[in-house]
Design an enzyme around this catalytic site. Structure first.
Site, PDB file in Angstrom:
ATOM      1  N   ALA A 185     -40.348 107.039  40.990  1.00 24.08           N
ATOM      2  CA  ALA A 185     -40.935 106.239  39.901  1.00 24.08           C
ATOM      3  C   ALA A 185     -40.407 104.808  39.889  1.00 24.08           C
ATOM      4  CB  ALA A 185     -40.650 106.897  38.559  1.00 24.08           C
ATOM      5  N   LYS A 186     -41.318 103.898  39.610  1.00 23.17           N
ATOM      6  CA  LYS A 186     -40.943 102.524  39.249  1.00 23.17           C
ATOM      7  C   LYS A 186     -41.410 102.304  37.812  1.00 23.17           C
ATOM      8  CE  LYS A 186     -42.853 100.372  42.997  1.00 23.17           C
ATOM      9  NZ  LYS A 186     -43.007  99.313  44.021  1.00 23.17           N
TER      10      LYS A 186
ATOM     11  N   ALA B 119     -36.093  95.565  29.848  1.00 25.37           N
ATOM     12  CA  ALA B 119     -36.357  95.373  31.280  1.00 25.37           C
ATOM     13  C   ALA B 119     -37.005  96.599  31.930  1.00 25.37           C
ATOM     14  CB  ALA B 119     -35.072  94.984  32.021  1.00 25.37           C
TER      15      ALA B 119
ATOM     16  N   GLY C  33     -43.553  99.973  31.865  1.00 23.27           N
ATOM     17  CA  GLY C  33     -43.527  99.632  30.440  1.00 23.27           C
ATOM     18  C   GLY C  33     -44.038  98.242  30.142  1.00 23.27           C
ATOM     19  N   GLU C  34     -43.474  97.268  30.805  1.00 18.93           N
ATOM     20  CA  GLU C  34     -43.865  95.884  30.527  1.00 18.93           C
ATOM     21  C   GLU C  34     -44.990  95.403  31.426  1.00 18.93           C
ATOM     22  OE1 GLU C  34     -40.246  93.172  29.651  1.00 18.93           O
ATOM     23  OE2 GLU C  34     -39.526  94.756  30.963  1.00 18.93           O
TER      24      GLU C  34
END
Lengths: 784, 288
Positions: free
Chosen positions: A737-738, A541, A741-742
């Protein structure tokens, strides 16, 4: 904007040298004294069958064979390679219907590649030769390749726990009428001025991580089970192995080896149960199990394919008054992440636009494919392909600009996110749309390509997406971190967060340096050792920077607090009066009164007794900061993607011309890594849209279990690619930060599909959009 | 299912051609001959078994690529696809082969794979094979009993079956010198750029003024072997080739091909685009 020392700088990644020199040691590279080789014998000729007879006697006598193991030789509990059971409270898990339907070796083959037995031998060659001598007799069973087939009343049951072969549907106890959403969809849809509706097909896509699965397992002389694995979830594997083999966690060690890519393929367990079961059979001897690429393909998890119906109702002014959807996916032979994707696919839908009402049904049925599990995006790619094409169709009917429509109707700050009740803390999607549109020349190209003739047709399309940063509050989000200061004022940061190649450890090191006020090179990340690392739920996630980074930040702040407290004692002042520069702590306004962090750390460890005074010479104790971090939100990232394609209307061939991917990342800790993640995601997203699909013959045997016939986009297929990082620091994420990765995979899917629509005026509702499908659609349309 | 472990075999490493031919005369059909290894090794990892594998690597003088205006092109048994790609002479005189070589597989495979190996694989999807068929020429086969030449038109007997006898080594490919008005081209359709062809085509045209004197058209992935398209060729010969004439090929080609559904495409699609690909290939050859 805040001035940072390391945050926001694209310093060389900490693992770059070992990776580019080829010196990184992957599990397959490791050799141990006395090591044996384990070969898993798999059913290759059937996708659904019962084992009538298993004769291991000839194999057992082959040269070099140490042991042969069939299903009855394994002493282990059944299991579930997924991890969702660890992420929700037990009653919720029960409600969801999570089950453990996998065994190390099986007598009921549920997909091609299911494991039948194992051979342990002195060499890989000997194990392979012996494997050829295993005699298995099968009773073929009917093969089900769609939910519609396996749900038939007379179908063979995959497990008695899931009647009708329905592995999952949203549970009625949590979701009234088994649906996620809000409002009265039926009424709103009936009152809508117009609706768009279709049933799409989304493909079974493979993660294609570079490193095939490989393991070493050892049941050592001390009675401890050790496993070397490139899992992306070492602590989950730790407890899962302990439960499976009835061992306390203190007698199980998971050592994480260098990960050659994850993308969800290593989310949970894969071959660890098999490797460990074999090792348990030969105590004291390490057993190495190497998957071939084909084994990886047919026996590990991939994306959920299936039929995805959606209907959206609009009012004349463009308001999306109702959305109604059903994603019925094909689970493959085992439950694994049964509840996860079927749910999240709808949550990405619900979180995107200001739907007046929403109803999503998610269900999944057992089929005789390789099991489906996690793959980058976790349901979001499927939703993007469907939702964004239908939105585009509606924009076309409304005669509105698709960018303008999205700007008007997307959710933003204060609106409910993918999980109702958890609002978006930040959103820079409008800026993403504006900058992306400018970069690709949206307005000019939309006009220019409006009335084309000729063989080659161009089109530009747009798509937007929201994702998540960790799965709070749906799933447990928890990372512990210890920040231990060495006596020379360097730091060891201990945590179980995984670096799968995405650069997480570099970014975590930056966060640690910034939070401690130390130099980047003063920090070492100690991960991958289940004995010394505390709990972490694992890399899923897109949580590692958002949650893991926050844990690192918090642990480092804890250590820094102690450092300053001691400095205040030494300098006889309050901590508020202190500042640190170059690791020297000063009393503000008195530059001659200072103490170095090194001296504080050293005196904490080398705390001698002064011979003359009999007193200790400083404040004792090695400084250790600690955090057991649980986030309070999930700060979703947003993105807008723009694609330009050219289609040859005589052959159906599609050329990707340009892709602009504008992402609201909050704050990029390591911009080059963020860009790399988003570019890699775009490559996979375009692959989903255009070329990638695992396919099977009518008997359920995989036809493309290698890179020869499973086509990813290669370097020469890639378009001009522009990644725009829109930095709008999130109030909750570490240093703003957000996740990144996905996210990159999602929006290119809809953007490419919509560019096809713009070029041809035709929508292709089955992914991947191949030349064959395009040409057929043109033909059905009577030309373009 | 493939394996990292090769099946058992005996490796034969002849030092010269004579020794190689002797070994073949003794072991014949039990020998898999390996040049670049890009087919043989992959097949062996996927359970192909041969008692002997004979590597040509130790035999000198087989990697030649010689061009002369009178005799044409000579391509040795160990001449790689990359050598073709790097050759100015091939680029100038045998454009179809050069184009096939530039599109063939990946750079790494082109560094190792040989042109003659591509012919011997006898796959209907072979890119260099398709170009060679259009260009014409012969394969030189040698055994202890001597040499013979087989025209490329007679070389492929069926899927994965060639005219090479088990005791023979294909030592050379010979392509005839192009005439004054000769042009050639190669094109293919693939799923991604680096891929096996789902359809490929090649053309060699000898044009005199505007009139096409001879035409050799080849297409792959439409039958068990790469094949000529004689009916389409006949339409072109003796005529000035224009768009209208080319358009007539769309129908004519339908009776010359028998594509199937497979992993890479469908029979229906191949039929639908065969004429398009052929027309474009011919136009490209005319522009050569």
């Amino acid at each position: 904007m805040t001035a940072y020392s390391t945050i926001g700088k694209s310093i060389p990644k900490i693992d770059v040298k070992e990776k580019v020199t080829g010196r990184a040691l992957y599990a397959a590279d490791l050799k141990m004294p006395g090591m044996l080789y384990g070969k898993i014998v798999r059913c290759l000729d059937h996708a659904h069958a019962r084992v009538l007879k298993l004769d291991l006697s000839v194999a057992a006598k082959m040269p070099g064979v140490v042991k042969v193991l069939g299903p009855d030789d394994i002493k282990a509990h059944s299991y579930n390679t997924g991890v969702l059971d660890l992420m929700v409270p037990e009653p919720v898990g029960k409600m969801l219907g999570d089950i453990e339907d996998q065994t190390v070796f099986t007598k009921h083959v549920k997909h091609q590649g299911d494991a039948i037995c194992g051979i342990i031998a002195h060499s890989e060659e000997a194990a392979e030769r012996a494997a050829e001598k295993v005699i298995v007799e099968y009773e073929p069973l009917p093969v089900y390749l769609t939910a519609e087939e396996s749900m038939q009343p007379d179908a063979v049951q995959f497990t008695s726990l899931k009647p009708g072969n329905r592995a999952f549907q949203l549970p009625g106890e949590m979701f009234p009428n088994n649906a996620y959403g809000w409002g009265n969809v039926d009424e709103a849809m009936a009152a809508a001025d117009f609706v768009v509706e279709d049933t799409f097909y989304v493909p079974k896509q493979k993660q294609c991580q570079m490193e095939p699965h490989a393991y070493i397992a050892l049941f050592d002389d001390g009675g401890r089970l050790q496993c070397w694995t490139s899992t992306q979830m070492p602590k989950c594997v730790h407890i899962k192995l302990a439960r499976m083999f009835d061992l306390p966690m203190s007698r199980v060690t998971v050592t994480q080896t260098v990960i050659g890519g994850g993308f969800g393929a290593r989310l949970g367990m894969i071959g660890e149960p098999l490797a460990c079961a074999m090792a348990m059979a030969v105590p004291g001897r390490p057993v190495k199990v190497l998957y071939t690429r084909e084994e990886d393909w047919i026996a590990s998890e991939s994306r959920h394919p299936g039929k995805y119906w959606m209907k959206i109702g609009f009012s004349k002014d463009g308001a999306p008054v109702a959305v109604d959807a059903l994603f019925r996916s094909y689970k493959g032979g085992y439950y694994t992440q049964g509840s996860g994707v079927a749910f999240t696919t709808g949550s990405w839908l619900g979180g995107m636009y200001k739907w007046g009402s929403c109803r999503y049904h998610g269900e999944t049925y057992y089929t005789n494919h390789a099991p489906c599990g996690a793959y980058r995006g976790y349901g979001n790619p499927q939703t993007n392909f469907v939702m964004e094409q239908l939105v585009e169709r509606a924009c076309s009917k409304l005669g509105v600009d698709p960018v303008e429509w999205r700007k008007k109707w997307h959710k933003g700050v204060g609106d409910d996110g993918w999980c109702p009740g958890v609002t978006y803390p930040s959103c820079a999607l409008d800026e993403c749309l504006d900058r992306g549109a400018a970069a690709i020349g949206w307005t000019e190209k939309r006009a220019k390509y409006a009335n084309q003739t000729g063989v080659k047709r161009r089109g530009v399309g747009v798509s937007v997406m929201n994702h998540t940063s960790g799965a709070f509050p749906m799933l447990l989000e928890h990372t512990t971190c210890t920040a231990r200061l060495n006596e020379d004022a360097t730091a060891e940061i201990m945590l179980a967060c995984s670096d799968m190649g995405q650069g997480a450890h570099t970014a975590l090191q930056q966060i640690a340096a910034e939070a401690l006020g130390f130099r980047f090179e003063d920090i070492h990340i100690k991960a991958g050792d289940s004995d010394s690392n505390g709990f972490d739920i694992g890399a899923h996630a897109s949580r590692t920077i958002y949650v893991g980074g926050a844990a690192v930040k918090s642990a480092c702040e804890d250590a820094r607090k102690e450092l300053f407290a001691r400095a205040a004692q030494y300098l006889e002042c309050t901590v508020e009066q202190l500042t640190m520069r170059d690791k020297i702590i000063y009393l503000e306004g008195a530059s001659n009164r200072s103490i170095s962090a090194q001296e504080i750390c050293a005196r904490g460890v080398y705390n001698f007794v002064d011979a003359a005074s009999g007193q200790r010479t400083g404040i004792p104790g090695q400084i250790q900061g600690y955090s057991s971090f649980l986030p309070t939100s999930n700060s979703p990232p947003f993105a807008a993607c723009f694609a330009e394609v050219e289609i040859d209307t005589e052959t159906g061939e599609l050329t990707l011309i340009e892709l602009v991917n504008a992402h609201d990342v909050g704050k990029a800790i390591h911009p080059a890594s963020v860009e790399g993640n988003l570019e890699g995601g775009a490559q996979q997203g375009m692959g989903f849209a255009l070329t990638e699909e695992i396919y099977y013959d009518k008997n359920g045997l995989c036809l493309n279990n290698s890179f020869t016939d499973y086509k990813m986009l290669g370097p020469s297929d890639m378009p001009k690619l522009t990644t725009i990082l829109v930095e709008n620091p999130d109030p909750l994420g570490p240093f703003g930060a957000k996740s990144a990765g996905e996210a990159g995979i999602v929006a290119p899917i809809g953007a490419v599909a919509n560019a096809v629509f713009h070029a041809l005026g035709i929508q292709i509702i089955e992914a991947p959009i191949t030349a064959e499908k395009i040409l057929e659609a043109i033909k059905k349309n009577g030309g373009v | 299912m493939s394996s990292r472990v090769l099946p058992d075999f005996e490796l034969l490493m002849p030092k010269d051609l004579g020794e190689g031919l002797q070994l073949l005369s003794r072991h014949g059909s039990d020998v898999a001959i390996m040049a670049g290894g890009t087919d043989v090794l992959v097949m062996m990892k996927a359970n192909y078994r041969s008692p002997y594998v004979m590597s040509l690597a130790g035999i000198g003088g087989l990697d030649h690529l010689d061009w002369a205006p009178e005799t044409g092109l000579r391509v040795g048994a160990l001449t790689t696809v990359d050598q073709i790609e790097q050759s100015g002479a091939v680029k100038q005189h045998y454009r179809a082969l050069w184009q096939a070589a530039t599109l063939f597989a990946t750079p790494q495979i082109r560094n190792s794979a040989t042109v003659i190996g591509n012919l011997l694989r006898a796959s209907p999807a072979g890119d260099c094979s398709c170009a060679v068929l259009a260009l014409g020429g012969t394969v030189v086969l040698e055994s202890v009993d001597g040499r013979r030449e087989v025209a490329i038109d007679d070389f492929w007997l069926d899927y994965n079956l060639t005219a090479r006898r088990p005791d023979e080594i294909a030592v050379e490919l010979r392509l005839p010198p192009p005439g004054k008005g000769t042009g050639s081209a190669f094109r293919r359709l693939t799923r991604t750029h680096e891929d096996l062809a789902k359809l490929n085509a090649s053309a060699r045209l000898d044009v005199d003024g505007k009139i096409c004197r001879t035409a050799r058209l080849a297409m792959g992935c439409v039958g068990p072997t790469t094949q000529r398209l004689p009916k389409c060729e006949a339409i072109l010969v003796g005529k000035a080739i224009d768009e209208a004439l080319l358009k007539t090929l769309d129908d004519v080609i339908q009776s010359e091909i028998a594509p199937i559904d497979d992993k890479r495409s469908t029979a229906e699609y191949r039929r639908a685009v065969a004429g398009v690909l052929l027309r474009r290939t011919i136009s490209q050859a005319l522009a050569d």
